[in-house]
Design an enzyme around this catalytic site. Structure first.
Site, PDB file in Angstrom:
ATOM      1  N   TYR A   1      -2.844  -0.192  10.195  1.00  0.00           N
ATOM      2  CA  TYR A   1      -2.814  -0.666   8.807  1.00  0.00           C
ATOM      3  C   TYR A   1      -1.471  -0.323   8.174  1.00  0.00           C
ATOM      4  O   TYR A   1      -0.847  -1.163   7.504  1.00  0.00           O
ATOM      5  CB  TYR A   1      -3.963  -0.034   8.020  1.00  0.00           C
ATOM      6  CG  TYR A   1      -3.966  -0.390   6.555  1.00  0.00           C
ATOM      7  CD1 TYR A   1      -4.334  -1.663   6.128  1.00  0.00           C
ATOM      8  CD2 TYR A   1      -3.598   0.547   5.593  1.00  0.00           C
ATOM      9  CE1 TYR A   1      -4.336  -1.990   4.777  1.00  0.00           C
ATOM     10  CE2 TYR A   1      -3.605   0.238   4.241  1.00  0.00           C
ATOM     11  CZ  TYR A   1      -3.970  -1.038   3.839  1.00  0.00           C
ATOM     12  OH  TYR A   1      -3.962  -1.362   2.504  1.00  0.00           O
TER      13      TYR A   1
ATOM     14  N   SER B   1       0.848  -1.188   0.000  1.00  0.00           N
ATOM     15  CA  SER B   1       0.000   0.000   0.000  1.00  0.00           C
ATOM     16  C   SER B   1       0.882   1.236   0.000  1.00  0.00           C
ATOM     17  O   SER B   1       2.027   1.207   0.446  1.00  0.00           O
ATOM     18  CB  SER B   1      -0.894   0.015   1.243  1.00  0.00           C
ATOM     19  OG  SER B   1      -1.567   1.260   1.379  1.00  0.00           O
TER      20      SER B   1
END
Length: 280
Positions: A146, A133
């Site tokens: 995250y 990501s």
């Protein structure tokens, strides 16, 4: 023709990568928790092997890999795509929420990779594509846990790219920005069970509020993203990182500027912490 083993292939980026690989004439192992939720165009091909697999059940992974090898003779590309998000200030995230996130985003990826590597080492070739990501190179408010999980994916990928090179195996981490998928749906994204009012109006909750209004309006096109991932993966040499999307490129420049800003005033003193070899 190659065999692609893709986790989390029932929707979103995983399904689009499966479509790209299939359209190019490859065999695809579509590993999903519920094969009935696999799109009809993927279920209907004799070059797609749907596999029921919850990647957080480590004990089920070796059997799934063996089934794939028995069907197609090997595994050429492993795409570790399964994952989910978690929103909330770090203080708001419980231990159980954090561990559940890492079980899927990090430990399941490790388990999948370890199960496939013996196959690739016997072949003397293979490629591992880990879906990271933009949050894996820049810690962002409201997604701290995250980000931590995706930083782990990036670090693992960099290490693997060096460890596996002697065996003819390559590893790449893909770091996309926001894509117009179901990622912000409740099925893919969890919210911290606790909300601390003191964070209202601060960056952590601004991110939380954005996520609740931005669903399915995100900038990135998952079809184009999957096409680029496929194009890069079939090259002879993989980059260690594939920075994907205009927002990723913008934030990468911010990250690089921050590194230089942090480094510049302390560079000389940092270097001076070494032992004085001349005095010794």
């Amino acid at each position: 023709m190659a065999t692609w083993f893709i986790t989390g292939a029932s929707r979103g980026l995983g399904a689009q990568i499966a479509r790209a690989a299939l359209a190019a004439g490859n065999d695809v192992v579509a590993a999903v928790r519920d094969p009935d939720r696999l799109p009809d165009d993927l279920k209907g091909s004799d070059r797609v092997l749907p596999l029921a697999l919850d990647v957080t059940r480590a004990q089920d992974i070796p059997g799934a890999v063996q089934t794939a090898v028995e069907r197609f003779g090997g595994i050429d590309v492993l795409v570790n795509n399964a994952g989910r998000g978690l929103l909330g200030a770090v203080e708001e995230i419980t231990d159980a929420e954090a561990r559940s996130l890492f079980d899927l985003n990090v430990f399941a990826l490790i388990d999948m990779t370890r199960a496939v590597l013996p196959v690739m080492r016997r072949q003397g070739s293979g490629k591992i594509v880990n879906i990271g990501s933009r949050s894996g190179f820049e810690g962002e408010p409201g997604v701290g846990l995250y980000s931590a999980s995706k930083f782990a994916v990036a670090g693992l990928s960099e290490a693997l790219s060096k460890e596996l090179a002697p065996f003819g195996i390559q590893c790449m981490v893909v770091e996309p920005g926001v894509l117009r998928t179901d990622f912000l749906d409740a099925t893919s994204l969890s919210l911290a069970g606790t909300r601390i009012a003191d964070y209202d109006g601060t960056p952590a909750h601004v991110t939380l509020d954005w996520a609740q209004t931005a669903n399915h309006t995100q900038l990135g096109d998952p079809v184009k993203a999957a096409a680029l991932i496929y194009e890069v993966t079939v090259q002879d040499e993989l980059p260690t990182h594939l920075y994907l999307g205009p927002d990723t490129l913008d934030r990468l420049q911010v990250k690089l500027a921050q590194i230089e800003k942090d480094l510049a005033p302390w560079r000389a003193k940092s270097a001076a912490t070494a032992h004085d070899t001349a005095a010794a």
